[in-house]
Design a protein around this motif. Structure first.
Motif, PDB file in Angstrom:
ATOM      1  N   MET A 419      38.276  47.335  46.284  1.00  0.00           N
ATOM      2  CA  MET A 419      37.167  46.497  45.835  1.00  0.00           C
ATOM      3  C   MET A 419      37.495  45.015  45.946  1.00  0.00           C
ATOM      4  O   MET A 419      36.631  44.196  46.272  1.00  0.00           O
ATOM      5  N   LEU A 420      38.736  44.657  45.667  1.00  0.00           N
ATOM      6  CA  LEU A 420      39.112  43.238  45.665  1.00  0.00           C
ATOM      7  C   LEU A 420      39.602  42.767  47.029  1.00  0.00           C
ATOM      8  O   LEU A 420      39.757  41.566  47.238  1.00  0.00           O
ATOM      9  N   GLY A 421      39.841  43.713  47.940  1.00  0.00           N
ATOM     10  CA  GLY A 421      40.335  43.320  49.255  1.00  0.00           C
ATOM     11  C   GLY A 421      41.747  42.795  49.227  1.00  0.00           C
ATOM     12  O   GLY A 421      42.184  42.063  50.122  1.00  0.00           O
ATOM     13  N   LYS A 422      42.471  43.136  48.182  1.00  0.00           N
ATOM     14  CA  LYS A 422      43.853  42.665  48.036  1.00  0.00           C
ATOM     15  C   LYS A 422      44.614  43.672  47.195  1.00  0.00           C
ATOM     16  O   LYS A 422      44.092  44.179  46.192  1.00  0.00           O
ATOM     17  N   SER A 423      45.815  43.953  47.574  1.00  0.00           N
ATOM     18  CA  SER A 423      46.631  44.911  46.841  1.00  0.00           C
ATOM     19  C   SER A 423      47.214  44.240  45.595  1.00  0.00           C
ATOM     20  O   SER A 423      47.917  43.229  45.683  1.00  0.00           O
ATOM     21  N   ILE A 424      46.906  44.793  44.426  1.00  0.00           N
ATOM     22  CA  ILE A 424      47.435  44.291  43.160  1.00  0.00           C
ATOM     23  C   ILE A 424      48.453  45.307  42.651  1.00  0.00           C
ATOM     24  O   ILE A 424      48.180  46.511  42.600  1.00  0.00           O
TER      25      ILE A 424
END
Length: 803
Positions: A419-424
């Motif tokens: 969803m955020l387009g970034k790996s957290i």
């Protein structure tokens, strides 16, 4: 919401400057709109040092101090036990101004105390109005230089924070401290639990609570406080409330407002002696019940309105506003303090129905914390005991619909990354929710189990949890990638594109776009129509927030006139503007919405020019813009008739037709309307139907070759009665069909007593051209004579009544 920084620092260990705090809050989604300073009221109080301190010769508990302010020394008698050599403190020199607990200012003078002259006063925090401590003078060992103004050093910094509807949990000092802890990592300060004295008889002996609508009020709690003394609050508390944008009233009301700002939970204090039988009923309103609220207005209650009542009558509109009969007044002795949890939908609907929005209703509408009810009640009760000397009954009544448990949800780490387009990372997600005060555990693979506190009623599902990760992690850490454009397969909305085209054409005409509200009120309708208010089927709003926004407009004229008035009052008289907006009306049982175009001119057409004299706009300036617009759409069969519309000047108006189709109206607004509006300049106004223009515009532009042969011109002047309009003459010329006549223009209009009473001269220019060859003079003269003779004959026949 106004947030005093000193108050916020009591909940979080903040060492940042105000700009840094504002940055962090804004990054968390809490936009800080302004940073202001709030004056504490005292003047000419400076930092000074006690250079000598000895016992007063005539009093054991007084100290004779020598005080140095960086320039001069003063002998001051002080009764504070902490007055000692080397102490830096607050010093009011003779002539300094302080504020007492009644809010009145007074000046410090030289005086004799026990036979010794005292030149000034050393001050405690309470005397300065910045705190509650009155046991000793203020200690300022590490603050400022000698002689520095204490008002400048201690002035309250106030942050004005804009809250969106989903951030109700931030509508308090405590809530903002939590957000700073989560976003900026500042440490929270543990607040001691409030201790209520509980010295009176058990509350159950005097108070009974009956909740008849458990859905509208899932929890209702109260405490009874007897023998209170009503009076002004201490200056420090008044300063805090004023800095937060709330007007101090008295120590009881101020205590409820203080708790509201501090914890975010609304409370209400009733005069207990005004509650019949000591019984409080939470119920729906009955038919024809009324209540005079605290603002002095009598309100007709709706059967769906939730009320706080006694055995006989309403006392308050639940969650919105209290009643005048049971309010706390100067003679009040016993207080029933209410702390409740009301359903947000109930409060919102009631607030809209009654047109009544308060600090309490705003918070209840956004949702409050049901588990904060007792904490807020105890905090406020302890404060009232301290401020008023009252004695609280033992215990509190707490009626609730079961326990209010925290919500359990799951969050997928993989879904968060997509969803955020970034790996957290897992650790980062866990850290974020722990800082937010959520309990969290990880299954070791992909799933988080999260327990959401009850004060976070905005969290409904997994997507809200993902939003919290993005918000606290920081939107500034997400890089914007290239946007992929996928054209839609559906057809474009033609009317929308046409509206955009019209907007561009009007901007090209030098007009500025206005946006006015669809909602108007009786006041502007009275200005526009006066006593001739038409029987138009106005659409009225069922629950308007204001009487002046209670009717949907049937024309764009009222809003544009209000804009003209606004500008005129500010000496901005030269206006060239337009609006494309919706109008609403009712035909039978049908509600109709259409889009209209409005054009408004006022003031000077050429306000500044070194050569030409300024000239006011007139009817023909407006007509030129309208004609340019219609011509650009290739609507060539324009006709103009004066239909004597009452809102326009009798002789300076025209209804616009395309053939026989009415498409709009234009002209000068009637002077009587401008007098009622108190606008000195003439206003030219046109309103045209966008729908009709869209229907009539040319669907295809036809290109024609340039003329290869020259034209020949002839002028013709005819004398006519003033009552015969140019439009009539143009229609008669059109009846004389001619393959050679290319254009006809009116080039002059002249009136003079020499022509006779009620007569005028119209001069026309005729342009003749033969598209196949150069036209000869003889042919032009012959055709011109045929047309003019024919027109004269038609005019004569019409004058004799044969047409």
């Amino acid at each position: 919401m106004k947030v005093p920084l000193g108050w916020l620092k009591e909940f979080a260990q903040i060492e940042m400057d105000p700009q840094e705090i504002a940055k962090w809050l804004t990054l968390a989604g809490l936009e800080v709109e302004a940073i202001e300073s709030f004056s504490l009221g005292f003047q000419d109080v400076v930092i000074a040092e006690v250079v000598e301190a000895e016992k007063h010769p005539n009093a054991d508990k007084l100290t004779l101090a020598q005080v140095f302010d960086g320039q001069d020394s003063y002998a001051v008698v002080c009764g504070a036990p902490n007055c000692r050599k080397g102490l830096r403190t607050a010093f009011a020199k003779p002539g300094a101004t302080l504020i007492d607990d009644q809010g009145k200012s007074f000046k410090i003078k030289k005086t004799k105390i026990r036979g010794v002259e005292s030149s000034g006063m050393l001050l405690s925090a309470k005397e300065l109005g910045i705190g509650e401590n009155h046991d000793g003078i203020l200690e300022l060992d590490n603050c400022g230089h000698l002689g520095a103004s204490l008002a400048e050093l201690l002035k309250e910094i106030v942050l004005e924070v804009s809250l969106t509807p989903n951030l109700g949990h931030c509508a308090s000092i405590q809530g903002l401290a939590r957000e700073l802890h989560a976003k900026a990592g500042v440490a929270l300060i543990e607040r001691p639990l409030c201790t209520v004295q509980n010295r009176g008889e058990p509350i159950e002996q005097s108070v009974k609570i009956k909740v008849g609508d458990i859905q509208g009020c899932p929890r209702y709690a109260c405490r009874l406080i007897r023998d209170v003394t009503i009076g002004p609050s201490p200056k420090w508390l008044q300063n805090r409330l004023e800095a937060a944008g709330i007007r101090p009233v008295n120590n009881i009301v101020d205590a409820t407002n203080y708790t509201l700002i501090e914890l975010g939970h609304p409370l209400h204090a009733f005069d207990f002696d005004k509650i019949q039988g000591g019984e409080v009923h939470v119920r729906k309103a009955r038919e024809h019940e009324t209540l005079v609220t605290l603002d002095g207005k009598e309100r007709i209650l709706h059967p769906e309105d939730l009320l706080i009542a006694d055995q006989e009558r309403p006392l308050a509109i639940a969650g919105v506003m209290g009643g005048e009969d049971s309010e706390v007044k100067d003679h009040t002795k016993n207080i029933l303090l209410e702390s409740a949890y009301f359903d947000s939908v109930y409060v919102r609907k009631t607030s809209k129905r009654q047109g009544l929005i308060t600090e309490a209703s705003r918070r209840f509408e956004r949702g409050t914390d049901p588990n904060l009810v007792i904490k807020a009640l105890d905090r406020c009760t302890a404060l009232i005991e301290e401020l008023s000397g009252g004695v609280s009954a033992t215990g509190a009544i707490d009626v609730k619909n079961g326990d209010f448990k925290e919500k359990s949800m799951t969050l997928r780490l993989s879904r968060t990354g997509k969803m955020l387009g970034k790996s957290i990372s897992q650790d980062e997600v866990e850290s974020i929710f722990k800082r937010l005060g959520f309990d969290i555990s990880f299954d070791g693979e992909d799933l988080f189990n999260i327990t959401v506190p009850t004060y976070r009623n905005d969290i409904k599902g997994e997507i809200d949890l993902i939003e919290e990760v993005a918000r606290i992690y920081g939107y500034d850490h997400f890089k914007t990638g290239t946007i992929r454009f996928q054209p839609s397969d559906s057809e474009s909305n033609g009317l929308f594109l046409f509206e955009r085209e019209i907007r561009a054409r009007l901007v090209a005409e030098g007009l500025q776009e206005y946006l006015t509200c669809d909602l108007i009120g009786p006041k502007i309708l009275d200005i526009v129509y006066g006593s001739d208010l038409p029987d138009e089927p106005f659409v009225k709003v069922l629950n308007p927030t204001s009487i002046e926004q209670s009717i949907l407009r049937t024309t764009l004229l009222p809003g544009m006139l209000q804009a003209a008035k606004f500008n005129s009052d500010r000496q901005c008289a030269n206006l060239a503007s337009f609006e494309i907006g919706r109008i609403h009306y009712k035909e039978g049982n049908q509600y109709i919405e259409e889009v209209n175009i409005a054009i408004m001119l006022s003031g000077l057409s050429r306000p500044w020019h070194f050569d030409r004299k300024p000239s006011p706009v007139d009817y023909f300036d407006l007509k030129g813009i309208v004609e340019n617009l219609l011509k650009s759409l290739e609507i060539t069969n324009q006709r103009y008739k004066n239909l004597e519309i009452k809102t326009y000047h009798d002789g300076r108006q025209a209804s616009i037709f395309a053939g026989d189709v009415p498409i709009g109206v234009m002209g000068e607004i009637h002077p009587a309307i401008l007098r009622r509006l108190d606008v000195p300049n003439r206003i030219l106004f046109a309103e045209i139907s966008l729908k009709e223009l869209f229907r009539l515009k040319s669907k295809m532009t036809e290109m024609k070759p340039l003329n290869l042969y020259p034209a020949s011109e002839r002028d013709w002047t005819l004398t006519l009665p003033i009552s015969v309009t140019h439009e009539v003459v143009r229609e008669l010329i059109g009846k004389m069909a001619s393959p050679l006549l290319e254009q006809v223009h009116l080039i002059d209009l002249w009136q003079s007593p020499k022509l006779g009473e009620g007569m005028k001269n119209l001069t026309y220019r005729f342009v003749y051209r033969d598209v196949a060859k150069t036209i000869s003079q003889e042919v032009v003269d012959q055709e011109h004579a045929r047309i003019t003779d024919g027109v004269r004959s038609l005019i004569t026949s019409a004058a004799k009544g044969r047409l």
